[in-house]
Scaffold this active site. Structure first.
Site, PDB file in Angstrom:
ATOM      1  N   ARG A 122       0.960  -1.304  -0.032  1.00  0.00           N
ATOM      2  CA  ARG A 122      -0.056   0.015   0.020  1.00  0.00           C
ATOM      3  C   ARG A 122       0.879   1.108  -0.058  1.00  0.00           C
ATOM      4  O   ARG A 122       1.968   1.166   0.746  1.00  0.00           O
ATOM      5  CB  ARG A 122      -0.892   0.030   1.122  1.00  0.00           C
ATOM      6  CG  ARG A 122      -1.760   1.360   1.285  1.00  0.00           C
ATOM      7  CD  ARG A 122      -2.758   1.209   2.384  1.00  0.00           C
ATOM      8  NE  ARG A 122      -2.085   1.543   3.446  1.00  0.00           N
ATOM      9  CZ  ARG A 122      -1.591   2.639   4.183  1.00  0.00           C
ATOM     10  NH1 ARG A 122      -1.782   3.575   3.422  1.00  0.00           N
ATOM     11  NH2 ARG A 122      -0.968   2.780   5.288  1.00  0.00           N
ATOM     12  N   GLN A 123       0.520   2.329  -0.664  1.00  0.00           N
ATOM     13  CA  GLN A 123       1.041   3.631  -0.651  1.00  0.00           C
ATOM     14  C   GLN A 123      -0.225   4.782  -0.262  1.00  0.00           C
ATOM     15  O   GLN A 123      -1.243   4.282  -1.247  1.00  0.00           O
ATOM     16  CB  GLN A 123       1.691   3.904  -1.762  1.00  0.00           C
ATOM     17  CG  GLN A 123       2.994   3.133  -1.989  1.00  0.00           C
ATOM     18  CD  GLN A 123       3.927   3.563  -3.155  1.00  0.00           C
ATOM     19  OE1 GLN A 123       3.690   3.325  -4.296  1.00  0.00           O
ATOM     20  NE2 GLN A 123       5.123   4.254  -2.821  1.00  0.00           N
ATOM     21  N   SER A 124      -0.036   5.576   0.318  1.00  0.00           N
ATOM     22  CA  SER A 124      -1.165   6.184   0.667  1.00  0.00           C
ATOM     23  C   SER A 124      -1.749   7.447  -0.086  1.00  0.00           C
ATOM     24  O   SER A 124      -3.054   7.618  -0.082  1.00  0.00           O
ATOM     25  CB  SER A 124      -0.594   7.239   1.735  1.00  0.00           C
ATOM     26  OG  SER A 124      -0.192   6.309   2.873  1.00  0.00           O
ATOM     27  N   THR A 125      -0.875   7.785  -0.924  1.00  0.00           N
ATOM     28  CA  THR A 125      -1.626   8.816  -2.286  1.00  0.00           C
ATOM     29  C   THR A 125      -1.145   8.534  -3.639  1.00  0.00           C
ATOM     30  O   THR A 125      -0.111   7.490  -3.695  1.00  0.00           O
ATOM     31  CB  THR A 125      -1.055  10.193  -1.955  1.00  0.00           C
ATOM     32  OG1 THR A 125       0.243  10.072  -2.015  1.00  0.00           O
ATOM     33  CG2 THR A 125      -1.345  10.535  -0.484  1.00  0.00           C
ATOM     34  N   GLN A 166       2.392   9.313  -4.347  1.00  0.00           N
ATOM     35  CA  GLN A 166       3.246   8.619  -4.043  1.00  0.00           C
ATOM     36  C   GLN A 166       3.537   7.214  -5.091  1.00  0.00           C
ATOM     37  O   GLN A 166       4.630   6.919  -5.271  1.00  0.00           O
ATOM     38  CB  GLN A 166       3.091   7.805  -2.670  1.00  0.00           C
ATOM     39  CG  GLN A 166       3.295   8.816  -1.498  1.00  0.00           C
ATOM     40  CD  GLN A 166       3.001   8.446  -0.074  1.00  0.00           C
ATOM     41  OE1 GLN A 166       2.576   7.346   0.067  1.00  0.00           O
ATOM     42  NE2 GLN A 166       2.883   9.201   0.805  1.00  0.00           N
TER      43      GLN A 166
END
Length: 403
Positions: free
Chosen positions: A18-21, A24
């Site tokens: 997972r990456q938040s944005t 990113q």
């Protein structure tokens, strides 16, 4: 490792990525490579079946719906997961609810949790304590980062230097200053909007006039070469935004909109973009830069636009509509205070009648008042002429004296 048993190895290893944005995902490639590389760590620990869940790339872990995390929980509950591997606790969850739900499910079915530091069994008290502390520290870390970032942004905004975007008609100058666009055509197009509003006094009439005259307005587009100006016929929202934006009156404003947090289906939902009253704006700096109008004209425009909003407010004046009635939008019911409406009848539809049915239509109550419009219109018209006659005589005498 003694924690890893043949039963664990018989199930699959699930790698959660997972990456938040979205930013990113586009720019932080190294973090994503490290997370996908955890598949090799799972194989080194003895697993042959490795599945990667990356549905949540570009999604925050702070509480919004995450299909990848839901898929992981479903697989754990079905007993298909021997170990959950993530780069750190914050990748799995950014809030205590999700983190402790994951720990509870893993403890119930005997699923291990692994990160770059080690392998943990949620059924063991010491491991459960350590995992709980990691989740709490991750949540606290996020809260601190968010608070520091917001405070830094607010400090810059209080100086009038925080410029996320630049309104059309302006360009960003050195030292975070705003200057008018040097393109004279852009300046004249923006100025035309404000001059026509001063004459026509409604956003809709300005919109109709510009569309009728086929007069385009500048708009910003972002392409590979960067920011550029294009020209297109305006839509209503473009003109409304321009006429209500204090930047065109030379003022810097920050915090004009806010967000609301609600709980839906047990999860946090953030609704952004609702407008605040001016008193609730976080920053307002008049005379911040050169404006297309002055602040006094901007405030007059806001009063006009607010009054023109029919039905938006109980006490709004409302814009002038079709019909011959002289006092449309000006009279209010003496019983309930609602604005009187006008109904037209007669052979040519020119006979107006004032009536108040708001209580009846909205609440099922009794009708208030209703009366013909001709008599009151004549009475008010005669009174207006009587009051203006001395002014007209005075103006005529002044004109004669000036000859």
């Amino acid at each position: 490792m003694t924690k890893i048993t043949p039963e664990h190895l018989a199930r699959g290893a699930y790698i959660y990525v997972r990456q938040s944005t979205a930013d990113q995902v586009l720019n932080n490639h190294e973090s994503r490579r490290r997370q996908y590389g955890l598949a090799d760590r799972a194989r080194a620990l003895g697993w042959t079946t490795v599945e990667v869940i990356d549905d949540d790339l570009g999604r925050s872990g702070s509480g919004i719906a995450r299909p990848g995390f839901e898929k992981l929980l479903a697989a754990i509950c079905e007993g298909r997961v021997g170990v959950v591997v993530s780069i750190e606790a914050s990748r799995l969850a950014r809030n205590g609810r999700d983190w402790h739900t994951l720990l509870e499910f893993c403890g119930l079915v005997g699923t291990l949790i692994a990160d770059e530091d080690g392998v943990y069994d949620p059924r063991h008290p010491n491991d459960r304590l350590l995992l709980g502390m990691k989740g709490t520290m991750s949540e606290m870390e996020l809260s601190l980062f968010r608070r520091r970032s917001l405070e830094a942004l607010k400090q810059k905004a209080r100086r009038g230097e925080l410029l996320f975007t630049v309104a059309i008609g302006y360009v960003k100058a050195p030292n975070d200053r705003l200057e008018k666009d040097p393109d004279r055509r852009v300046q004249e197009a923006i100025a035309l909007v404000f001059s026509k509003f001063a004459v026509l006094q409604t956003v809709r009439q300005v919109h109709l006039w510009m569309r009728q005259e086929r007069l385009p307005l500048p708009a910003v587009e972002y392409a590979a070469e960067g920011r550029r100006i294009t020209w297109k016929l305006p839509v209503y929202n473009t003109l409304h935004h321009m006429l209500t934006n204090p930047v065109y009156a030379g003022a810097y404003a920050f915090g004009r909109t806010g967000s609301r947090v609600t709980i839906e289906a047990g999860r946090k939902r953030i609704v952004r973009g609702f407008r605040k009253e001016r008193e609730a704006w976080e920053v307002l700096i008049p005379n911040h830069h050169e404006g297309y109008i002055d602040w006094a004209e901007f405030e007059r425009n806001q009063r006009l636009i607010s009054d023109n909003a029919n039905g938006r407010s109980f006490m709004s004046r409302g814009s002038v509509r079709r019909g011959e009635a002289l006092l449309a939008g000006l009279l209010r019911c003496g019983h309930c205070g609602r604005k009187l409406h006008v109904a037209y009848s007669g052979a040519n539809g020119g006979v107006g009648r004032y009536h108040c049915r708001g209580g009846h239509l909205n609440h099922g109550g009794d009708r208030c008042i209703s009366f013909g419009g001709m008599r009151i219109d004549r009475a008010v018209g005669a009174e207006v002429i009587r009051r203006l006659q001395p002014l007209g005589v005075g103006a005529a005498l002044s004109a004669l004296a000036a000859e």
